[in-house]
Design a protein around this motif. Sequence first.
Motif, PDB file in Angstrom:
ATOM      1  N   GLU A  15       0.820  -1.216   0.000  1.00 31.51           N
ATOM      2  CA  GLU A  15       0.000   0.000   0.000  1.00 31.51           C
ATOM      3  C   GLU A  15       0.852   1.263   0.000  1.00 31.51           C
ATOM      4  N   ALA A  16       1.945   1.249   0.756  1.00 35.90           N
ATOM      5  CA  ALA A  16       2.845   2.408   0.791  1.00 35.90           C
ATOM      6  C   ALA A  16       3.484   2.622  -0.577  1.00 35.90           C
ATOM      7  N   MET A  17       3.829   1.537  -1.255  1.00 43.83           N
ATOM      8  CA  MET A  17       4.441   1.656  -2.577  1.00 43.83           C
ATOM      9  C   MET A  17       3.432   2.217  -3.579  1.00 43.83           C
ATOM     10  N   THR A  18       2.232   1.686  -3.606  1.00 44.59           N
ATOM     11  CA  THR A  18       1.255   2.145  -4.598  1.00 44.59           C
ATOM     12  C   THR A  18       0.781   3.568  -4.328  1.00 44.59           C
ATOM     13  N   ALA A  19       0.821   3.994  -3.057  1.00 42.14           N
ATOM     14  CA  ALA A  19       0.381   5.348  -2.709  1.00 42.14           C
ATOM     15  C   ALA A  19       1.530   6.364  -2.715  1.00 42.14           C
ATOM     16  N   ASN A  20       2.758   5.910  -3.013  1.00 35.02           N
ATOM     17  CA  ASN A  20       3.935   6.795  -2.955  1.00 35.02           C
ATOM     18  C   ASN A  20       4.058   7.469  -1.592  1.00 35.02           C
ATOM     19  N   THR A  21       3.798   6.719  -0.556  1.00 37.95           N
ATOM     20  CA  THR A  21       3.815   7.235   0.804  1.00 37.95           C
ATOM     21  C   THR A  21       5.230   7.218   1.374  1.00 37.95           C
ATOM     22  N   TYR A  22       5.569   8.282   2.078  1.00 38.48           N
ATOM     23  CA  TYR A  22       6.849   8.373   2.790  1.00 38.48           C
ATOM     24  C   TYR A  22       6.748   7.516   4.050  1.00 38.48           C
ATOM     25  N   VAL A  23       7.675   6.578   4.226  1.00 38.53           N
ATOM     26  CA  VAL A  23       7.585   5.615   5.337  1.00 38.53           C
ATOM     27  C   VAL A  23       8.892   5.512   6.104  1.00 38.53           C
ATOM     28  N   ARG A  24       8.777   4.909   7.273  1.00 35.49           N
ATOM     29  CA  ARG A  24       9.935   4.509   8.072  1.00 35.49           C
ATOM     30  C   ARG A  24       9.866   2.993   8.196  1.00 35.49           C
ATOM     31  N   LEU A  25      10.930   2.319   7.712  1.00 36.42           N
ATOM     32  CA  LEU A  25      11.014   0.871   7.852  1.00 36.42           C
ATOM     33  C   LEU A  25      11.891   0.549   9.046  1.00 36.42           C
ATOM     34  N   LEU A  27      14.075  -2.196  10.822  1.00 37.77           N
ATOM     35  CA  LEU A  27      14.805  -3.435  10.602  1.00 37.77           C
ATOM     36  C   LEU A  27      15.582  -3.754  11.872  1.00 37.77           C
ATOM     37  N   PRO A  28      16.030  -4.973  12.047  1.00 35.91           N
ATOM     38  CA  PRO A  28      16.786  -5.304  13.262  1.00 35.91           C
ATOM     39  C   PRO A  28      17.983  -4.391  13.507  1.00 35.91           C
ATOM     40  N   GLU A  29      18.642  -3.908  12.437  1.00 41.38           N
ATOM     41  CA  GLU A  29      19.834  -3.072  12.607  1.00 41.38           C
ATOM     42  C   GLU A  29      19.541  -1.583  12.606  1.00 41.38           C
ATOM     43  N   GLY A  30      18.283  -1.194  12.480  1.00 44.00           N
ATOM     44  CA  GLY A  30      17.963   0.228  12.542  1.00 44.00           C
ATOM     45  C   GLY A  30      16.767   0.598  11.692  1.00 44.00           C
ATOM     46  N   GLU A  31      16.503   1.894  11.654  1.00 44.48           N
ATOM     47  CA  GLU A  31      15.366   2.408  10.891  1.00 44.48           C
ATOM     48  C   GLU A  31      15.857   3.168   9.672  1.00 44.48           C
ATOM     49  N   HIS A  32      15.068   3.077   8.610  1.00 47.21           N
ATOM     50  CA  HIS A  32      15.390   3.754   7.356  1.00 47.21           C
ATOM     51  C   HIS A  32      14.118   4.391   6.831  1.00 47.21           C
ATOM     52  N   GLU A  33      14.240   5.629   6.330  1.00 46.48           N
ATOM     53  CA  GLU A  33      13.083   6.352   5.816  1.00 46.48           C
ATOM     54  C   GLU A  33      13.200   6.538   4.314  1.00 46.48           C
ATOM     55  N   GLY A  34      12.048   6.671   3.662  1.00 46.58           N
ATOM     56  CA  GLY A  34      12.031   6.936   2.241  1.00 46.58           C
ATOM     57  C   GLY A  34      10.758   6.462   1.590  1.00 46.58           C
ATOM     58  N   PHE A  35      10.867   6.179   0.300  1.00 49.01           N
ATOM     59  CA  PHE A  35       9.732   5.747  -0.504  1.00 49.01           C
ATOM     60  C   PHE A  35       9.983   4.338  -1.006  1.00 49.01           C
ATOM     61  N   ILE A  36       9.022   3.457  -0.829  1.00 49.32           N
ATOM     62  CA  ILE A  36       9.138   2.106  -1.373  1.00 49.32           C
ATOM     63  C   ILE A  36       8.888   2.213  -2.870  1.00 49.32           C
ATOM     64  N   VAL A  37       9.908   1.854  -3.655  1.00 54.26           N
ATOM     65  CA  VAL A  37       9.801   1.968  -5.105  1.00 54.26           C
ATOM     66  C   VAL A  37       9.868   0.615  -5.799  1.00 54.26           C
ATOM     67  N   GLY A  38       9.992  -0.457  -5.026  1.00 51.16           N
ATOM     68  CA  GLY A  38       9.989  -1.795  -5.590  1.00 51.16           C
ATOM     69  C   GLY A  38       9.709  -2.811  -4.503  1.00 51.16           C
ATOM     70  N   LEU A  39       8.996  -3.876  -4.873  1.00 45.63           N
ATOM     71  CA  LEU A  39       8.617  -4.892  -3.898  1.00 45.63           C
ATOM     72  C   LEU A  39       8.405  -6.211  -4.610  1.00 45.63           C
ATOM     73  N   SER A  40       8.980  -7.267  -4.049  1.00 41.95           N
ATOM     74  CA  SER A  40       8.726  -8.629  -4.509  1.00 41.95           C
ATOM     75  C   SER A  40       8.394  -9.458  -3.280  1.00 41.95           C
TER      76      SER A  40
END
Length: 183
Positions: A15-25, A27-40
Amino acid sequence: MTMTLPSDIRTELYEAMTANTYVRLSLPEGEHEGFIVGLSKQLVLLQAIHEWQDVGALIAPVESIEACEVSEFHDAQIRILDFNSVKRTKRYSWVKLGSYEELFKSLKFKNKFVVVSLEDDADVGQIDSIEKDSVDLKAVDPGGNWIEEALDCPYEEITLVQFDDSYSRTLQRYVERTSATLN
């Protein structure tokens, strides 16, 4: 390392990818912000943003994502990014995310220097060879010198892949320039 990913996180990524939403992911080693531009099914590609700047691409295993969050300041953050001329981009549409093997083949084809993070380490360099279960990296040390022996990076140990970031781009330019002056 295999864990069951709650379907709601996979749905949030999509949903974040299709809406071009700015997100915070998270992960175990830290957080990363940006836009999801690809997903498999296996990998997520984030146009990474740090301090209101586009800082390249980041690829993580979908199964390692602990959370995909949208800030309560989302609309204001988008306005600030627009003010700073940071746009969501399609420049990574050539990246193949079907598997690690496909990913590294697409990165090698574009001659990208990459940062490959394993469970306890990270190395930067050029993709040397690609196997069914690992990638060999012709690595560069922090001084811009080639490391003699290629490093084997098993896919199951990879926690993050980055490219087009300042660190790897600078080392690539430096290595290419010093190699040209030596020849």
